[in-house]
Scaffold this motif. Sequence first.
Motif, mmCIF file in Angstrom:
data_model
loop_
_atom_site.group_PDB
_atom_site.id
_atom_site.type_symbol
_atom_site.label_atom_id
_atom_site.label_comp_id
_atom_site.label_asym_id
_atom_site.label_seq_id
_atom_site.Cartn_x
_atom_site.Cartn_y
_atom_site.Cartn_z
ATOM 1 N N THR A 1 5.975 -6.962 -5.287
ATOM 2 C CA THR A 1 6.440 -5.598 -5.044
ATOM 3 C C THR A 1 5.636 -4.590 -5.857
ATOM 4 O O THR A 1 5.371 -3.486 -5.388
ATOM 5 N N ARG A 2 5.229 -4.958 -7.069
ATOM 6 C CA ARG A 2 4.395 -4.053 -7.871
ATOM 7 C C ARG A 2 3.043 -3.839 -7.210
ATOM 8 O O ARG A 2 2.524 -2.723 -7.189
ATOM 9 N N GLN A 3 2.466 -4.903 -6.655
ATOM 10 C CA GLN A 3 1.183 -4.774 -5.962
ATOM 11 C C GLN A 3 1.323 -3.865 -4.741
ATOM 12 O O GLN A 3 0.520 -2.945 -4.539
ATOM 13 N N LEU A 4 2.345 -4.097 -3.949
ATOM 14 C CA LEU A 4 2.561 -3.281 -2.757
ATOM 15 C C LEU A 4 2.844 -1.828 -3.136
ATOM 16 O O LEU A 4 2.297 -0.899 -2.536
ATOM 17 N N PHE A 5 3.663 -1.630 -4.147
ATOM 18 C CA PHE A 5 4.002 -0.276 -4.589
ATOM 19 C C PHE A 5 2.767 0.442 -5.131
ATOM 20 O O PHE A 5 2.573 1.637 -4.885
ATOM 21 N N LEU B 1 13.648 2.025 -11.457
ATOM 22 C CA LEU B 1 14.343 3.315 -11.423
ATOM 23 C C LEU B 1 15.020 3.554 -10.071
ATOM 24 O O LEU B 1 16.116 4.106 -10.012
ATOM 25 N N ILE B 2 14.372 3.134 -8.984
ATOM 26 C CA ILE B 2 14.953 3.349 -7.652
ATOM 27 C C ILE B 2 15.731 2.128 -7.161
ATOM 28 O O ILE B 2 16.065 2.030 -5.982
ATOM 29 N N GLY B 3 15.999 1.210 -8.085
ATOM 30 C CA GLY B 3 16.883 0.093 -7.768
ATOM 31 C C GLY B 3 16.247 -1.043 -7.014
ATOM 32 O O GLY B 3 16.951 -1.826 -6.378
ATOM 33 N N ALA B 4 14.940 -1.174 -7.060
ATOM 34 C CA ALA B 4 14.264 -2.254 -6.349
ATOM 35 C C ALA B 4 13.842 -3.342 -7.337
ATOM 36 O O ALA B 4 13.648 -3.086 -8.524
ATOM 37 N N GLU B 5 13.684 -4.543 -6.824
ATOM 38 C CA GLU B 5 13.250 -5.663 -7.652
ATOM 39 C C GLU B 5 11.774 -5.489 -8.022
ATOM 40 O O GLU B 5 10.954 -5.127 -7.177
ATOM 41 N N SER B 6 11.451 -5.756 -9.263
ATOM 42 C CA SER B 6 10.067 -5.655 -9.726
ATOM 43 C C SER B 6 9.496 -7.056 -9.870
ATOM 44 O O SER B 6 9.781 -7.767 -10.829
ATOM 45 N N THR B 7 8.709 -7.431 -8.869
ATOM 46 C CA THR B 7 8.011 -8.720 -8.886
ATOM 47 C C THR B 7 6.518 -8.436 -8.785
ATOM 48 O O THR B 7 6.131 -7.303 -8.456
ATOM 49 N N PRO C 1 -0.153 2.347 -12.054
ATOM 50 C CA PRO C 1 -0.007 1.552 -13.279
ATOM 51 C C PRO C 1 1.442 1.297 -13.706
ATOM 52 O O PRO C 1 1.716 0.372 -14.458
ATOM 53 N N PHE C 2 2.383 2.142 -13.246
ATOM 54 C CA PHE C 2 3.769 2.032 -13.703
ATOM 55 C C PHE C 2 4.724 1.703 -12.566
ATOM 56 O O PHE C 2 5.893 2.094 -12.591
ATOM 57 N N GLY C 3 4.237 0.986 -11.570
ATOM 58 C CA GLY C 3 5.048 0.655 -10.401
ATOM 59 C C GLY C 3 6.306 -0.122 -10.740
ATOM 60 O O GLY C 3 7.360 0.113 -10.152
ATOM 61 N N GLY C 4 6.226 -1.034 -11.696
ATOM 62 C CA GLY C 4 7.397 -1.826 -12.064
ATOM 63 C C GLY C 4 8.530 -0.965 -12.575
ATOM 64 O O GLY C 4 9.686 -1.134 -12.178
ATOM 65 N N GLN C 5 8.198 -0.011 -13.440
ATOM 66 C CA GLN C 5 9.222 0.865 -13.990
ATOM 67 C C GLN C 5 9.808 1.778 -12.916
ATOM 68 O O GLN C 5 11.010 2.034 -12.887
#
Length: 163
Positions: free
Chosen positions: A72-76, A63-69, A55-59
């Motif tokens: 990427t949130r779905q994959l994470f 935090l680890i310096g990756a782009e939140s799209t 649920p908190f993939g974007g945050q």
Amino acid sequence: MTAHQPTQPSHPGHPSRSRKDHPPGTVAWALADPLRAVLAVIAIITVLTGAVQVPFGGQVLQLIGAESTPETRQLFGTVGMFMVIVGGLLLHTLLNTAPSPDVVLWSGIQKTGAFGAVDIGVLNGVFSPLALAVAVFDLATAVLLFIYWRRITAAPPTAGPAG
């Protein structure tokens, strides 16, 4: 009340109330095999961190310096779901009387793969160097899992039916 029954305080928060002890055998289990206990704690950490990623993939990505799209949130989140499954499976086998060597081996392979994937992400600029702390934790866990796997597979076989 008989003479053999302990008195119970009338107030649940009363200081004389004895504290609840741990479940029988928990400390003995951990002391009997500290490596197994450490791996069980790591499995719990894996489940919890994976559950947070969903649920908190974007945050976490920020935090680890990756782009939140959305991608990427779905994959994470998907990676987090697999962390919950693999961590839960590892914990389940470690809590069994005889842990499955196959589960321990494949958990070690998964942790090795996670180490490599995060390292590649850092090298490609997807993650910040801060993510290397996660990678090192995964590598250390993989080493411990392989040590434990060697130990449980080197144990002498139990006596089976003669034949």
